[in-house]
Write a protein that holds these residues in place. Structure first.
Motif, PDB file in Angstrom:
ATOM      1  N   THR A  43     -10.762  -3.461   5.394  1.00  0.00           N
ATOM      2  CA  THR A  43     -11.247  -4.795   5.771  1.00  0.00           C
ATOM      3  C   THR A  43     -10.095  -5.791   5.799  1.00  0.00           C
ATOM      4  OG1 THR A  43     -13.410  -4.333   4.815  1.00  0.00           O
ATOM      5  CG2 THR A  43     -12.825  -6.649   5.124  1.00  0.00           C
ATOM      6  N   HIS A  44      -9.234  -5.753   4.801  1.00  0.00           N
ATOM      7  CA  HIS A  44      -8.060  -6.627   4.751  1.00  0.00           C
ATOM      8  C   HIS A  44      -7.181  -6.398   5.988  1.00  0.00           C
ATOM      9  CE1 HIS A  44      -4.330  -8.012   2.239  1.00  0.00           C
ATOM     10  NE2 HIS A  44      -4.709  -8.911   3.095  1.00  0.00           N
ATOM     11  N   MET A  92       0.853  -1.168   0.000  1.00  0.00           N
ATOM     12  CA  MET A  92       0.000   0.000   0.000  1.00  0.00           C
ATOM     13  C   MET A  92       0.902   1.236   0.000  1.00  0.00           C
ATOM     14  SD  MET A  92      -3.173  -0.927   2.458  1.00  0.00           S
ATOM     15  CE  MET A  92      -3.639  -2.640   2.604  1.00  0.00           C
ATOM     16  N   ILE A  93       0.319   2.343  -0.257  1.00  0.00           N
ATOM     17  CA  ILE A  93       1.072   3.590  -0.353  1.00  0.00           C
ATOM     18  C   ILE A  93       0.774   4.465   0.861  1.00  0.00           C
ATOM     19  CG2 ILE A  93       1.448   5.666  -1.734  1.00  0.00           C
ATOM     20  CD1 ILE A  93       0.297   3.943  -4.118  1.00  0.00           C
ATOM     21  N   HIS A  94       1.809   4.753   1.638  1.00  0.00           N
ATOM     22  CA  HIS A  94       1.660   5.586   2.838  1.00  0.00           C
ATOM     23  C   HIS A  94       1.638   7.058   2.454  1.00  0.00           C
ATOM     24  CE1 HIS A  94       3.461   7.556   6.537  1.00  0.00           C
ATOM     25  NE2 HIS A  94       2.246   7.183   6.873  1.00  0.00           N
ATOM     26  N   ILE A  95       0.639   7.772   2.946  1.00  0.00           N
ATOM     27  CA  ILE A  95       0.558   9.219   2.749  1.00  0.00           C
ATOM     28  C   ILE A  95       0.878   9.866   4.101  1.00  0.00           C
ATOM     29  CG2 ILE A  95      -0.910  11.155   2.085  1.00  0.00           C
ATOM     30  CD1 ILE A  95      -0.409   9.120  -0.170  1.00  0.00           C
ATOM     31  N   PRO A  96       2.028  10.511   4.246  1.00  0.00           N
ATOM     32  CA  PRO A  96       2.406  11.116   5.532  1.00  0.00           C
ATOM     33  C   PRO A  96       1.465  12.247   5.943  1.00  0.00           C
ATOM     34  CG  PRO A  96       4.296  10.968   4.050  1.00  0.00           C
ATOM     35  CD  PRO A  96       3.080  10.646   3.245  1.00  0.00           C
ATOM     36  N   SER A  97       1.355  12.461   7.243  1.00  0.00           N
ATOM     37  CA  SER A  97       0.495  13.528   7.771  1.00  0.00           C
ATOM     38  C   SER A  97       0.865  14.889   7.218  1.00  0.00           C
ATOM     39  CB  SER A  97       0.564  13.558   9.303  1.00  0.00           C
ATOM     40  OG  SER A  97      -0.033  12.410   9.832  1.00  0.00           O
ATOM     41  N   GLY A  98       2.150  15.126   6.986  1.00  0.00           N
ATOM     42  CA  GLY A  98       2.590  16.406   6.458  1.00  0.00           C
ATOM     43  C   GLY A  98       2.076  16.692   5.053  1.00  0.00           C
ATOM     44  N   GLU A  99       1.725  15.652   4.322  1.00  0.00           N
ATOM     45  CA  GLU A  99       1.215  15.821   2.966  1.00  0.00           C
ATOM     46  C   GLU A  99      -0.310  15.920   2.928  1.00  0.00           C
ATOM     47  OE1 GLU A  99       2.695  12.977   0.175  1.00  0.00           O
ATOM     48  OE2 GLU A  99       4.724  13.118   0.988  1.00  0.00           O
ATOM     49  N   MET A 100      -0.970  15.395   3.961  1.00  0.00           N
ATOM     50  CA  MET A 100      -2.427  15.418   3.962  1.00  0.00           C
ATOM     51  C   MET A 100      -2.942  15.370   5.396  1.00  0.00           C
ATOM     52  SD  MET A 100      -5.303  12.819   2.346  1.00  0.00           S
ATOM     53  CE  MET A 100      -4.126  11.537   2.223  1.00  0.00           C
ATOM     54  N   TRP A 101      -3.481  16.478   5.850  1.00  0.00           N
ATOM     55  CA  TRP A 101      -4.121  16.495   7.156  1.00  0.00           C
ATOM     56  C   TRP A 101      -5.276  17.465   7.120  1.00  0.00           C
ATOM     57  CZ3 TRP A 101      -4.485  13.250  10.875  1.00  0.00           C
ATOM     58  CH2 TRP A 101      -5.158  13.639  12.040  1.00  0.00           C
ATOM     59  N   GLU A 132       3.513  -1.887   4.037  1.00  0.00           N
ATOM     60  CA  GLU A 132       4.403  -1.514   2.940  1.00  0.00           C
ATOM     61  C   GLU A 132       4.376  -2.559   1.822  1.00  0.00           C
ATOM     62  OE1 GLU A 132       9.157  -1.048   2.398  1.00  0.00           O
ATOM     63  OE2 GLU A 132       8.260  -0.004   4.098  1.00  0.00           O
ATOM     64  N   ASP A 133       4.260  -3.829   2.186  1.00  0.00           N
ATOM     65  CA  ASP A 133       4.293  -4.911   1.213  1.00  0.00           C
ATOM     66  C   ASP A 133       2.916  -5.324   0.693  1.00  0.00           C
ATOM     67  OD1 ASP A 133       7.051  -5.030   1.447  1.00  0.00           O
ATOM     68  OD2 ASP A 133       6.988  -6.584   2.990  1.00  0.00           O
ATOM     69  N   ALA A 134       1.860  -4.936   1.387  1.00  0.00           N
ATOM     70  CA  ALA A 134       0.507  -5.363   1.003  1.00  0.00           C
ATOM     71  C   ALA A 134       0.037  -4.630  -0.251  1.00  0.00           C
ATOM     72  CB  ALA A 134      -0.471  -5.104   2.152  1.00  0.00           C
ATOM     73  N   PRO A 135      -0.678  -5.338  -1.123  1.00  0.00           N
ATOM     74  CA  PRO A 135      -1.255  -4.657  -2.278  1.00  0.00           C
ATOM     75  C   PRO A 135      -2.415  -3.779  -1.828  1.00  0.00           C
ATOM     76  CG  PRO A 135      -2.011  -6.917  -2.198  1.00  0.00           C
ATOM     77  CD  PRO A 135      -1.013  -6.752  -1.087  1.00  0.00           C
ATOM     78  N   GLY A 136      -2.720  -2.767  -2.589  1.00  0.00           N
ATOM     79  CA  GLY A 136      -3.855  -1.912  -2.250  1.00  0.00           C
ATOM     80  C   GLY A 136      -3.593  -0.464  -2.601  1.00  0.00           C
ATOM     81  N   GLY A 137      -4.442   0.386  -2.079  1.00  0.00           N
ATOM     82  CA  GLY A 137      -4.388   1.813  -2.371  1.00  0.00           C
ATOM     83  C   GLY A 137      -3.584   2.581  -1.337  1.00  0.00           C
TER      84      GLY A 137
END
Length: 78
Positions: A71-72, A1-10, A42-47
């Motif tokens: 859910t996953h 999955m893709i991590h979006i840091p708090s500094g980029e979106m809050w 980090e390794d899981a597929p998804g958004g």
């Protein structure tokens, strides 16, 4: 999955699905370290997902852009 840091979106969009992982869940369950959760994400597929502390010291709040990713996550960790 893709991590979006708090500094980029809050705050993250309200339409994202929230999953809370409390310290008691981490310590009373199978006692998995939070780093193991982060490595899995980090390794899981998804958004995209966003992570922040929940109520400062009570745990972590994970918010997922796709409900199926939430859910996953729940099925794996809670």
């Amino acid at each position: 999955m893709i991590h979006i840091p708090s500094g980029e979106m809050w705050p993250p969009p309200e339409s994202w699905t929230e999953v809370r992982v409390m310290w008691e869940d981490i310590l009373e369950g199978p006692k998995f370290p939070i780093k193991r959760i982060l490595d899995w994400l980090e390794d899981a597929p998804g958004g995209r997902y966003h992570m922040s502390g929940y109520e400062s010291t009570e745990g972590f709040s994970f918010r997922f852009e796709r409900a199926e990713d939430a859910t996953h996550f729940k099925l794996r960790w809670l």
